[in-house]
Motif scaffolding. Structure first.
Motif, PDB file in Angstrom:
ATOM      1  N   TRP A 100       0.834  -1.193   0.000  1.00 45.33           N
ATOM      2  CA  TRP A 100       0.000   0.000   0.000  1.00 45.33           C
ATOM      3  C   TRP A 100       0.868   1.242   0.000  1.00 45.33           C
ATOM      4  O   TRP A 100       2.009   1.231   0.462  1.00 45.33           O
ATOM      5  N   LEU A 101       0.305   2.335  -0.517  1.00 45.43           N
ATOM      6  CA  LEU A 101       0.977   3.637  -0.529  1.00 45.43           C
ATOM      7  C   LEU A 101       0.161   4.617   0.304  1.00 45.43           C
ATOM      8  O   LEU A 101      -1.054   4.732   0.115  1.00 45.43           O
ATOM      9  N   ASP A 102       0.839   5.342   1.201  1.00 43.30           N
ATOM     10  CA  ASP A 102       0.231   6.433   1.968  1.00 43.30           C
ATOM     11  C   ASP A 102       0.802   7.730   1.428  1.00 43.30           C
ATOM     12  O   ASP A 102       1.994   7.999   1.559  1.00 43.30           O
ATOM     13  N   CYS A 103      -0.065   8.547   0.801  1.00 43.82           N
ATOM     14  CA  CYS A 103       0.424   9.665   0.001  1.00 43.82           C
ATOM     15  C   CYS A 103      -0.521  10.866   0.121  1.00 43.82           C
ATOM     16  O   CYS A 103      -1.662  10.769  -0.300  1.00 43.82           O
ATOM     17  N   ALA A 104      -0.151  11.951   0.741  1.00 41.58           N
ATOM     18  CA  ALA A 104       1.146  12.270   1.313  1.00 41.58           C
ATOM     19  C   ALA A 104       1.143  11.889   2.793  1.00 41.58           C
ATOM     20  O   ALA A 104       0.174  12.116   3.494  1.00 41.58           O
ATOM     21  N   CYS A 105       2.264  11.334   3.237  1.00 38.53           N
ATOM     22  CA  CYS A 105       2.298  10.725   4.557  1.00 38.53           C
ATOM     23  C   CYS A 105       2.563  11.718   5.677  1.00 38.53           C
ATOM     24  O   CYS A 105       2.317  11.413   6.840  1.00 38.53           O
ATOM     25  N   GLY A 106       3.112  12.902   5.365  1.00 40.89           N
ATOM     26  CA  GLY A 106       3.380  13.890   6.407  1.00 40.89           C
ATOM     27  C   GLY A 106       4.265  13.326   7.491  1.00 40.89           C
ATOM     28  O   GLY A 106       5.342  12.793   7.234  1.00 40.89           O
TER      29      GLY A 106
ATOM     30  N   ILE B 152      -9.298   8.111  -1.286  1.00 38.47           N
ATOM     31  CA  ILE B 152      -8.873   9.501  -1.189  1.00 38.47           C
ATOM     32  C   ILE B 152      -9.912  10.320  -0.432  1.00 38.47           C
ATOM     33  O   ILE B 152     -11.116  10.125  -0.610  1.00 38.47           O
ATOM     34  N   THR B 153      -9.432  11.213   0.437  1.00 35.22           N
ATOM     35  CA  THR B 153     -10.333  12.075   1.195  1.00 35.22           C
ATOM     36  C   THR B 153     -10.000  13.532   0.929  1.00 35.22           C
ATOM     37  O   THR B 153      -8.848  13.892   0.655  1.00 35.22           O
ATOM     38  N   THR B 154     -11.024  14.375   1.044  1.00 39.07           N
ATOM     39  CA  THR B 154     -10.860  15.821   0.906  1.00 39.07           C
ATOM     40  C   THR B 154     -12.126  16.508   1.433  1.00 39.07           C
ATOM     41  O   THR B 154     -13.206  15.901   1.405  1.00 39.07           O
ATOM     42  N   PRO B 155     -12.019  17.738   1.909  1.00 39.49           N
ATOM     43  CA  PRO B 155     -13.242  18.468   2.277  1.00 39.49           C
ATOM     44  C   PRO B 155     -14.114  18.683   1.038  1.00 39.49           C
ATOM     45  O   PRO B 155     -13.601  18.992  -0.040  1.00 39.49           O
ATOM     46  N   ILE B 156     -15.409  18.523   1.195  1.00 36.79           N
ATOM     47  CA  ILE B 156     -16.346  18.705   0.085  1.00 36.79           C
ATOM     48  C   ILE B 156     -17.317  19.827   0.439  1.00 36.79           C
ATOM     49  O   ILE B 156     -17.909  19.838   1.518  1.00 36.79           O
ATOM     50  N   VAL B 157     -17.465  20.759  -0.505  1.00 42.55           N
ATOM     51  CA  VAL B 157     -18.350  21.912  -0.302  1.00 42.55           C
ATOM     52  C   VAL B 157     -19.412  21.916  -1.393  1.00 42.55           C
ATOM     53  O   VAL B 157     -19.319  21.186  -2.372  1.00 42.55           O
ATOM     54  N   LYS B 158     -20.423  22.763  -1.226  1.00 43.17           N
ATOM     55  CA  LYS B 158     -21.536  22.783  -2.195  1.00 43.17           C
ATOM     56  C   LYS B 158     -21.091  23.291  -3.554  1.00 43.17           C
ATOM     57  O   LYS B 158     -21.485  22.766  -4.589  1.00 43.17           O
ATOM     58  N   GLN B 159     -20.259  24.329  -3.564  1.00 40.57           N
ATOM     59  CA  GLN B 159     -19.699  24.860  -4.810  1.00 40.57           C
ATOM     60  C   GLN B 159     -18.193  24.955  -4.657  1.00 40.57           C
ATOM     61  O   GLN B 159     -17.697  25.423  -3.612  1.00 40.57           O
ATOM     62  N   THR B 160     -17.457  24.522  -5.661  1.00 43.14           N
ATOM     63  CA  THR B 160     -15.997  24.544  -5.600  1.00 43.14           C
ATOM     64  C   THR B 160     -15.497  25.942  -5.235  1.00 43.14           C
ATOM     65  O   THR B 160     -15.923  26.938  -5.820  1.00 43.14           O
ATOM     66  N   ASN B 161     -14.616  25.978  -4.258  1.00 47.97           N
ATOM     67  CA  ASN B 161     -14.109  27.245  -3.714  1.00 47.97           C
ATOM     68  C   ASN B 161     -12.603  27.322  -3.949  1.00 47.97           C
ATOM     69  O   ASN B 161     -11.836  26.529  -3.390  1.00 47.97           O
ATOM     70  N   LYS B 162     -12.187  28.284  -4.780  1.00 44.28           N
ATOM     71  CA  LYS B 162     -10.764  28.462  -5.072  1.00 44.28           C
ATOM     72  C   LYS B 162     -10.110  29.479  -4.146  1.00 44.28           C
ATOM     73  O   LYS B 162      -8.944  29.825  -4.334  1.00 44.28           O
TER      74      LYS B 162
ATOM     75  N   PHE C  83       2.558  -0.676  -9.075  1.00 44.64           N
ATOM     76  CA  PHE C  83       3.211  -1.376  -7.970  1.00 44.64           C
ATOM     77  C   PHE C  83       2.285  -1.624  -6.787  1.00 44.64           C
ATOM     78  O   PHE C  83       2.363  -2.650  -6.124  1.00 44.64           O
ATOM     79  N   PHE C  84       1.370  -0.684  -6.530  1.00 44.76           N
ATOM     80  CA  PHE C  84       0.598  -0.731  -5.293  1.00 44.76           C
ATOM     81  C   PHE C  84      -0.784  -1.351  -5.492  1.00 44.76           C
ATOM     82  O   PHE C  84      -1.475  -1.084  -6.471  1.00 44.76           O
ATOM     83  N   ASP C  85      -1.179  -2.149  -4.496  1.00 43.89           N
ATOM     84  CA  ASP C  85      -2.516  -2.734  -4.492  1.00 43.89           C
ATOM     85  C   ASP C  85      -3.553  -1.730  -3.997  1.00 43.89           C
ATOM     86  O   ASP C  85      -4.721  -1.806  -4.381  1.00 43.89           O
ATOM     87  N   ALA C  86      -3.135  -0.816  -3.144  1.00 45.22           N
ATOM     88  CA  ALA C  86      -4.012   0.248  -2.661  1.00 45.22           C
ATOM     89  C   ALA C  86      -3.195   1.516  -2.482  1.00 45.22           C
ATOM     90  O   ALA C  86      -2.052   1.470  -2.006  1.00 45.22           O
ATOM     91  N   VAL C  87      -3.784   2.619  -2.892  1.00 43.86           N
ATOM     92  CA  VAL C  87      -3.190   3.940  -2.687  1.00 43.86           C
ATOM     93  C   VAL C  87      -4.138   4.731  -1.799  1.00 43.86           C
ATOM     94  O   VAL C  87      -5.339   4.819  -2.089  1.00 43.86           O
ATOM     95  N   ILE C  88      -3.602   5.283  -0.736  1.00 41.19           N
ATOM     96  CA  ILE C  88      -4.397   6.004   0.255  1.00 41.19           C
ATOM     97  C   ILE C  88      -3.890   7.431   0.338  1.00 41.19           C
ATOM     98  O   ILE C  88      -2.696   7.670   0.525  1.00 41.19           O
ATOM     99  N   SER C  89      -4.794   8.386   0.167  1.00 41.54           N
ATOM    100  CA  SER C  89      -4.427   9.797   0.216  1.00 41.54           C
ATOM    101  C   SER C  89      -5.414  10.530   1.119  1.00 41.54           C
ATOM    102  O   SER C  89      -6.577  10.717   0.764  1.00 41.54           O
ATOM    103  N   VAL C  90      -4.927  10.921   2.278  1.00 42.39           N
ATOM    104  CA  VAL C  90      -5.765  11.554   3.296  1.00 42.39           C
ATOM    105  C   VAL C  90      -5.491  13.052   3.341  1.00 42.39           C
ATOM    106  O   VAL C  90      -4.362  13.472   3.638  1.00 42.39           O
ATOM    107  N   GLU C  91      -6.502  13.856   3.006  1.00 46.07           N
ATOM    108  CA  GLU C  91      -6.424  15.318   3.162  1.00 46.07           C
ATOM    109  C   GLU C  91      -5.145  15.892   2.546  1.00 46.07           C
ATOM    110  O   GLU C  91      -4.351  16.544   3.221  1.00 46.07           O
TER     111      GLU C  91
END
Length: 200
Positions: A44-50, A136-146, A99-107
């Motif tokens: 597995w890959l943890d990306c970005a691992c911080g 993969i995780t990320t904050p989700i809002v009603k309208q994309t905010n740049k 290479f990876f069976d699972a890729v995990i990307s948190v925030e």
């Protein structure tokens, strides 16, 4: 991979309030439950691992985990504090093709300008096996905010725009989950969890 805003959770920093402290660990457990299996004989890959605490945590569920981050200081610190015989840390994954069976990307992706986010997802696609799974995780809002309130975020995506971004990188969303969360910026929005596979 370009510019990434700095915002890191450091375990054992007990000055952090309880709720955001625990939430960082809960994200990994939510991902593991959505993934729905342990990684026997898997990489597995943890990306970005911080700081590397999540990579270390994932070694309880997979045969071997690589923690990746572009920040060399973070990788050095992670190697010092969280490396074990089932994980290692690197700031270069270019040679890990299919290479990876699972890729995990948190925030992670919200910390990048759009063009860097596209490059990032393309890199994850390249490193994932054809039958692998992206979580993969990320904050989700009603309208994309740049221009988010959180100074460390470049873009906060709507569900529709985030799915489109994933599709453009060759991923199909097969499951998603939203958890209403009050983030450290004080805003309440959805914590989005996406389980993806490569488009066939």
């Amino acid at each position: 991979m370009g510019s990434i805003a700095d915002e890191r959770f450091m375990p054992r920093d007990f000055n952090i309030p309880f709720e955001p402290f625990v939430r960082h660990f809960e994200r990994y457990f939510t991902i593991i439950k959505m993934l729905g299996y342990t990684g026997k004989s898997q990489k597995w890959l943890d990306c970005a691992c911080g700081a590397g605490y999540g990579t270390n945590l994932l070694t309880n569920f997979a045969e071997f985990v690589i923690g990746y981050d572009i920040d060399k200081e973070a990788i050095y610190s992670a190697s010092q504090n969280y490396r074990n015989s089932h994980c290692l840390f690197t700031n270069d994954i270019r040679h890990y093709k299919s290479f990876f069976d699972a890729v995990i990307s948190v925030e992670t992706i919200e910390h990048m300008p759009l063009e860097d986010a596209k490059v990032f997802l393309n890199g994850l696609h390249r490193s994932l096996k054809d039958d692998g799974c992206l979580m993969i995780t990320t904050p989700i809002v009603k309208q994309t905010n740049k221009n988010p309130i959180n100074k460390f975020h470049f873009i906060e995506y709507s569900d529709e725009d985030f799915i489109s971004l994933l599709q453009d990188a060759g991923f199909e969303v097969i499951e998603k989950n939203f958890v209403e969360t009050t983030f450290t910026d004080g805003e309440t929005k959805d914590q989005g969890y996406y389980k993806c596979q490569k488009l066939r």
